[in-house]
Design a protein around this motif. Structure first.
Motif, PDB file in Angstrom:
ATOM      1  N   ASP A 186       0.399  -1.322  -0.078  1.00  0.00           N
ATOM      2  CA  ASP A 186       0.166   0.321   0.022  1.00  0.00           C
ATOM      3  C   ASP A 186       0.786   1.662  -0.196  1.00  0.00           C
ATOM      4  O   ASP A 186       0.573   2.269  -0.774  1.00  0.00           O
ATOM      5  CB  ASP A 186      -0.920   0.158   0.721  1.00  0.00           C
ATOM      6  CG  ASP A 186      -1.711  -1.180   1.498  1.00  0.00           C
ATOM      7  OD1 ASP A 186      -2.087  -2.003   0.367  1.00  0.00           O
ATOM      8  OD2 ASP A 186      -2.719  -1.716   2.124  1.00  0.00           O
ATOM      9  N   TYR A 187       1.167   1.337   1.032  1.00  0.00           N
ATOM     10  CA  TYR A 187       2.710   2.171   0.972  1.00  0.00           C
ATOM     11  C   TYR A 187       3.646   2.628  -0.462  1.00  0.00           C
ATOM     12  O   TYR A 187       3.395   3.942  -1.170  1.00  0.00           O
ATOM     13  CB  TYR A 187       3.290   2.445   2.117  1.00  0.00           C
ATOM     14  CG  TYR A 187       4.235   3.529   2.581  1.00  0.00           C
ATOM     15  CD1 TYR A 187       3.747   5.184   2.802  1.00  0.00           C
ATOM     16  CD2 TYR A 187       5.999   3.465   2.634  1.00  0.00           C
ATOM     17  CE1 TYR A 187       4.503   5.968   2.728  1.00  0.00           C
ATOM     18  CE2 TYR A 187       6.219   4.216   2.616  1.00  0.00           C
ATOM     19  CZ  TYR A 187       5.701   5.675   2.617  1.00  0.00           C
ATOM     20  OH  TYR A 187       6.866   6.652   2.956  1.00  0.00           O
ATOM     21  N   SER A 188       3.806   1.709  -0.747  1.00  0.00           N
ATOM     22  CA  SER A 188       5.411   1.871  -1.877  1.00  0.00           C
ATOM     23  C   SER A 188       4.110   2.224  -3.032  1.00  0.00           C
ATOM     24  O   SER A 188       4.932   3.027  -3.535  1.00  0.00           O
ATOM     25  CB  SER A 188       6.270   0.610  -1.909  1.00  0.00           C
ATOM     26  OG  SER A 188       5.846  -0.766  -1.283  1.00  0.00           O
ATOM     27  N   TYR A 189       3.093   1.645  -3.694  1.00  0.00           N
ATOM     28  CA  TYR A 189       3.232   2.286  -4.585  1.00  0.00           C
ATOM     29  C   TYR A 189       2.358   3.832  -4.307  1.00  0.00           C
ATOM     30  O   TYR A 189       2.338   4.224  -5.154  1.00  0.00           O
ATOM     31  CB  TYR A 189       1.391   1.171  -3.752  1.00  0.00           C
ATOM     32  CG  TYR A 189       0.926  -0.376  -5.720  1.00  0.00           C
ATOM     33  CD1 TYR A 189       1.896  -1.135  -5.023  1.00  0.00           C
ATOM     34  CD2 TYR A 189       0.366   0.240  -7.202  1.00  0.00           C
ATOM     35  CE1 TYR A 189       2.328  -2.434  -5.639  1.00  0.00           C
ATOM     36  CE2 TYR A 189       0.648  -1.686  -7.418  1.00  0.00           C
ATOM     37  CZ  TYR A 189       1.790  -2.699  -7.310  1.00  0.00           C
ATOM     38  OH  TYR A 189       1.771  -3.596  -7.729  1.00  0.00           O
ATOM     39  N   ASP A 190       1.769   4.111  -3.351  1.00  0.00           N
ATOM     40  CA  ASP A 190       0.894   5.216  -2.861  1.00  0.00           C
ATOM     41  C   ASP A 190       2.109   6.495  -3.131  1.00  0.00           C
ATOM     42  O   ASP A 190       2.253   7.102  -4.014  1.00  0.00           O
ATOM     43  CB  ASP A 190       0.764   5.633  -1.795  1.00  0.00           C
ATOM     44  CG  ASP A 190      -0.859   5.980  -1.945  1.00  0.00           C
ATOM     45  OD1 ASP A 190      -1.620   4.947  -2.873  1.00  0.00           O
ATOM     46  OD2 ASP A 190      -1.782   5.966  -0.520  1.00  0.00           O
ATOM     47  N   GLN A 191       3.470   6.146  -2.525  1.00  0.00           N
ATOM     48  CA  GLN A 191       4.737   6.578  -3.034  1.00  0.00           C
ATOM     49  C   GLN A 191       5.193   6.461  -4.599  1.00  0.00           C
ATOM     50  O   GLN A 191       5.867   8.022  -4.952  1.00  0.00           O
ATOM     51  CB  GLN A 191       5.631   6.330  -1.961  1.00  0.00           C
ATOM     52  CG  GLN A 191       5.619   6.751  -1.174  1.00  0.00           C
ATOM     53  CD  GLN A 191       5.900   7.702  -0.303  1.00  0.00           C
ATOM     54  OE1 GLN A 191       6.987   8.715  -0.203  1.00  0.00           O
ATOM     55  NE2 GLN A 191       4.661   8.523   0.074  1.00  0.00           N
ATOM     56  N   LYS A 192       4.583   5.663  -5.218  1.00  0.00           N
ATOM     57  CA  LYS A 192       5.472   5.594  -6.986  1.00  0.00           C
ATOM     58  C   LYS A 192       4.518   6.329  -7.450  1.00  0.00           C
ATOM     59  O   LYS A 192       5.048   6.925  -8.307  1.00  0.00           O
ATOM     60  CB  LYS A 192       5.258   4.007  -6.768  1.00  0.00           C
ATOM     61  CG  LYS A 192       6.142   3.430  -8.761  1.00  0.00           C
ATOM     62  CD  LYS A 192       5.979   2.767  -8.690  1.00  0.00           C
ATOM     63  CE  LYS A 192       6.391   2.418 -10.506  1.00  0.00           C
ATOM     64  NZ  LYS A 192       7.821   2.903 -10.609  1.00  0.00           N
ATOM     65  N   TYR A 193       2.890   6.246  -7.314  1.00  0.00           N
ATOM     66  CA  TYR A 193       2.085   6.095  -8.006  1.00  0.00           C
ATOM     67  C   TYR A 193       1.195   7.875  -8.091  1.00  0.00           C
ATOM     68  O   TYR A 193       0.784   7.914  -8.879  1.00  0.00           O
ATOM     69  CB  TYR A 193       0.975   5.561  -8.410  1.00  0.00           C
ATOM     70  CG  TYR A 193       1.794   4.625  -9.564  1.00  0.00           C
ATOM     71  CD1 TYR A 193       2.700   4.792 -10.223  1.00  0.00           C
ATOM     72  CD2 TYR A 193       1.987   2.348  -8.781  1.00  0.00           C
ATOM     73  CE1 TYR A 193       2.783   3.015 -10.842  1.00  0.00           C
ATOM     74  CE2 TYR A 193       2.628   2.038  -8.955  1.00  0.00           C
ATOM     75  CZ  TYR A 193       3.157   1.889 -10.789  1.00  0.00           C
ATOM     76  OH  TYR A 193       3.987   0.958 -11.386  1.00  0.00           O
ATOM     77  N   GLY A 194       1.155   8.015  -6.713  1.00  0.00           N
ATOM     78  CA  GLY A 194       0.316   9.163  -5.786  1.00  0.00           C
ATOM     79  C   GLY A 194      -1.008   9.078  -5.241  1.00  0.00           C
ATOM     80  O   GLY A 194      -1.424   9.998  -4.552  1.00  0.00           O
TER      81      GLY A 194
END
Lengths: 372, 372, 372, 372
Positions: free
Chosen positions: C108-116
């Motif tokens: 969850d966190y790493s996707y949010d950081q990558k894609y916004g």
């Protein structure tokens, strides 16, 4: 982005600048067991070598190739072949003039915009010397194709308004004329035309053509890796090429379908075509006829006449280019066309081994059929 | 070999046959955060949809697109976008005639030679319906380019001998004429020419052109991934295209360098060119001028007139093709050219983000500059 | 960047999210002429299907595959095979809890950081359902390998502290036990261990192993495309895998060279090895022994017990995950390991056809040897 | 197949054999504007150079690097960087013994099976000298990462049974100890262990570890190009590596989910994790914690003790290897691990610039933000 590699199985990676220490190429994926020595490659490099006549640049480079890897006891090992050519004739002069201005027709401005600065010495990576790596790799591809019965032959088709007469086609003339034309009469006229242009401090363009004979039917892949699409990339990637045609090319647009379709027939018990408007490719896949490709080359952008342009500070200036330049690119680029065609064909031929279950099963069920 | 993918960062993979259950495309590498809905794509598909006038095939397909992945709450997520179009109008008829023979100008023979057999129904994978995936993907690329201020516009330049008059160029006419010509007079003449060809049971060819405006200078890569080289691959990979030109294309070969070079100048404080013979690309990298590309398209190979050919058993036969065919490919292919140009440009624009240390450092040192 | 494709010649492109309309895969580069129907693929999908026992998630999906392209009259045509599985059991519930917080152990966190932002429904693209495309493609690879005499077999080696006893290895038990262990005693113990963990609202990890028999010597490429390197990428790309071993793996580090080297010998007139510490790969190229690979899988990150984490507004919170989750990933992932191994091996086998001049010459000089 | 390239944007192509004239690498796609000179690269090459202590091979090579292209006035131009290292200490001796037999633990047999013959001198392409190209390219990657605030550091974690004590970790010791251990006590013990093995004419294995600090969250791609998957390929491709772990690796399999999940928390106003069992990667994408990777290396296969093997004629023989060999691979391979990690990270960091619409729009709408 890495733009210096071409080919998927037979993969070529070139490097080097006009005035750096050297230029070269790494050929990865070359099949093992090919007899190869430096002479095989030198022969092709000599065809693009400068300084050979008054219609080429005065820069004189030996362009001697050195094989640094991938060969053992005279044969390719299947591992990368590294080829090196040292620059020896870089003239150490003042480049400050072209360093700060944008030559018309050259990549100076677009490189600056992309990278923020550029190696301006002799054009850097955008120099025609970049093709040394292509030709060295292409020499290997040509040798392999030759062993499969495929011949690739490129030549000059026209220079300015002077075209060859196909009915006078003489293969020997390609290497013997200064223009690489297979027609000695056309060569004579073209040289006169060129000399006139040189006097005017100007340059001229031309058309080169390449024919591949012996390519079996069935080579190439549907959709984006169509054989003609990859040839178009390969050929358009040669500096100064502005148009690429396959077979009858632009002339097909004013024909009717009934005129343009090549009828199939039987010749000597084999499927053949009565004509070859298609240039040997149907649906992106070879049809067994000769493959024919043409490249339209612009006049050398470096001319000695004065030109209007701008400098990096945004001033409009008048520029007079010095240095050593070919008044025409075509005769020396013919071997580059031949080599790019060969690399593209070989890569497609190698790919093709993997496209059928029957081949795959035979290969692994009865490997002795395929092994010396 | 996998030939159905195109692009390195914005990667498009198409699939599907003329008479299979469906066709489609997977777009991987689309930037996250783009507003996207089916209408954005449908609008482009409708431009290539058959059955719209008497000069296109009678096959009527709704070509309704379905988005199966990659979108969440109306925006792209950065993960693959899968797009699907069902075939609905495959006519279930007897294909035995073309099943066993090789249609002139088609890929039947070359596919058979490559794969050992072929899906002969409507041309299988070599059908023009293959371009549905290209157009669906291209619609996304066009939308992104639009948000960057780049417009890509393709149109018909000539049909047979009838060319548009550039001085009468009218953008609105592209979507309103049956020929996709931006010149209503030329359209009228071309339709008459086409109707005559249809009566003769024949087909015709033509030229399409594409202009991209607003492309910043500095896009594209040296050597093999030159912007013009990738455009050439992209455009030559469209079925029936036999020649590709950039800028002034074939006409450059009879010019002198002094005529063909575009001089740089300053316009409104910016570097510009006084002419655009180069078609917006120098050294394989965009120069900030309009990018101009032309594709020469052969006449539809399927004609109703009788043709000589051979069958799979090696007999020479006379063939009369049935089915539903366009008498000309160009008007419906214009949107394919536009889409392939857009995909190629977008991929190069994305690549370009990575080519300088200053951009890289700014991106990671001060990400807030780049994040909404 | 396009990360959803794998393989160079046999190229697999997967797409789809946990709660989107569907998931699927495009297989490009599959050799023509393979007999293939939906049952061939369904059989593999059924092995990863959820809802089959109390130790798997309660989500029940039929996971019925539909072939959309690439097959004609029951055989592959050589063009892309598009496979589709509809999602049917997405429970339409309130996701607001996980929408705004970062689940420990999840992307969850790493996707949010990558894609916004991210598709939070069921994990979106990072869900285990992403493997449907891998398994569908792998089923095809397994079928081809089978026709070449190569068998690939994966199973559970351990669950938590409970390992199989290799001396009790029973192949039939893999498909008959709930744990996919080839040892019924270990299965019984492992199920008890799992049930205990379920009661504690917790999850457990384990080890899976895959053996490929019949792989000929000589497959794989030097340097970066070593067979073990590509297997490592393939297997580490399976969600939740944290370590990959080849052959004796981690245990080799405390051995002496004299213990760890496998001596060559002659068995039944063939070169063989007296031991197989190397796991069938030497210098990145297969040596003819069984290929052995192990994957270490972390406990399912979704647990029902309460956990400390943070939400998108930067608050530390206590989280209790709802939804339906497997208490262990391994038994259903075994078929994914098998499929990724098969895809990797097949791609290397196909590549290998192109690596020698003698094969190339035989193929083009005497194609009849290789054609049915 | 071309297996000598790695990376998609920052693409590295290595070439060269143990006893050929030279080895090298072409680095294509390096961002323009990086200050780079030979010393930057030499420093890394010196760390893998042989002949530095009694626990490394007696072969003494200066391994002096020469930059042949891609640099202008001390900065990278964005075009390919070609790096060359001449071989100087190839001992010209009789290789007939190993020419005709298969050394246990080496690639001799598998290469012969693949290619039909092999360059047997010093192992040819399968020699550890192949890593020169990796290290030269990795030095560039490390320099770029350093400018982004990312440090990559590899060291020896264990040799045979002797492990470092993490509580005594001393970074300076890595370059000062003969074993590259960050723990001088462990180094002393390990050297004693090694000397004992040398006396016994044997070799030993070990574990190396690499830590990357400062990697921002959001790097890597879903599915097949997961950051851990690409690291696994990169690291497993180093000769003699038999297992790769990320974070806690193999130990996760006996934990419960509640133990293994890393809880998120807020540290200094930023999202962080209370533990780092995951090794800095969740769902294939970096989470902002340190990235931790371990590689398990087998004992050097070349040992001086006599071994049983077979020769090319199919005879079982007893073999005593001559030549110069490291009794352990690990201390000199540590820098290779560091370099492969750096190359992989850099390529993923570059890819990441293209994954969001907001970055893309900012880049093209306000390029001045990103340009010095």
């Amino acid at each position: 982005m890495a733009g210096s590699s071409f080919g998927n199985i037979f993969r070529v990676t070139t490097w080097g600048e006009s005035h750096g220490p050297a230029l070269g190429v790494v050929v990865d994926g070359c099949p093992a067991g090919l007899t190869l020595q430096e002479e095989d490659i030198q022969r092709y490099l000599d065809r693009r070598r400068p300084g050979q006549s008054k219609i080429t640049t005065a820069r004189s480079e030996a362009d001697q190739v050195e094989i640094l890897s991938g060969i053992f006891e005279g044969r390719t090992t299947g591992t990368p072949i590294s080829l090196l050519v040292r620059n020896t004739s870089q003239i150490s002069r003042d480049y400050s003039e072209i360093a700060s201005c944008y030559r018309p027709g050259h990549a100076d401005y677009s490189y600056d915009q992309k990278y923020g600065f550029r190696d301006y010495r002799g054009g850097g990576r955008s120099s025609g010397r970049e093709t040394i790596g292509r030709v060295a790799a292409g020499a290997i591809a040509c040798k392999i194709l030759g062993q499969l019965g495929i011949e690739v032959c490129a030549y000059t088709r026209s220079i300015g308004p002077i075209s060859i007469d196909p009915s006078r086609f003489e293969a020997a003339a390609i290497s013997e004329t200064r223009t690489a034309m297979p027609d000695r009469d056309a060569d004579t006229q073209a040289v006169a035309y060129l000399e006139e242009a040189i006097k005017r401090l100007d340059s001229v363009g031309g058309v080169m053509e390449c024919r591949a004979t012996g390519v079996p039917a069935g080579i190439g892949d549907p959709v984006f890796r169509k054989l003609d699409a990859l040839l178009a990339q390969a050929v358009m990637s040669i500096g100064a090429v502005k148009a690429v045609e396959i077979g009858d090319g632009t002339t097909v647009t004013t024909r009717y379908g009934s005129e343009n379709n090549d009828n199939f027939c039987i010749k000597q018990g084999q499927v053949a075509k009565t004509t070859n408007h298609a240039g040997g490719i149907l649906g992106g896949i070879s049809d067994g006829s000769d493959i024919l490709i043409r490249a339209h080359v612009k006049p050398t952008p470096s001319i000695y006449a004065s030109q209007q342009t701008v400098d990096q500070s945004g001033q409009e200036i008048s520029l007079q280019i010095k240095g050593r330049h070919d008044p025409i690119i075509v005769p020396r680029a013919v071997v580059v066309l031949e080599c790019m065609t060969a690399i593209t064909l070989l890569d497609a031929l190698l790919s093709n081994l993997c496209c059928r279950m029957d081949s795959l099963e035979a290969f692994y069920r009865k490997p002795e059929l395929l092994r010396k």
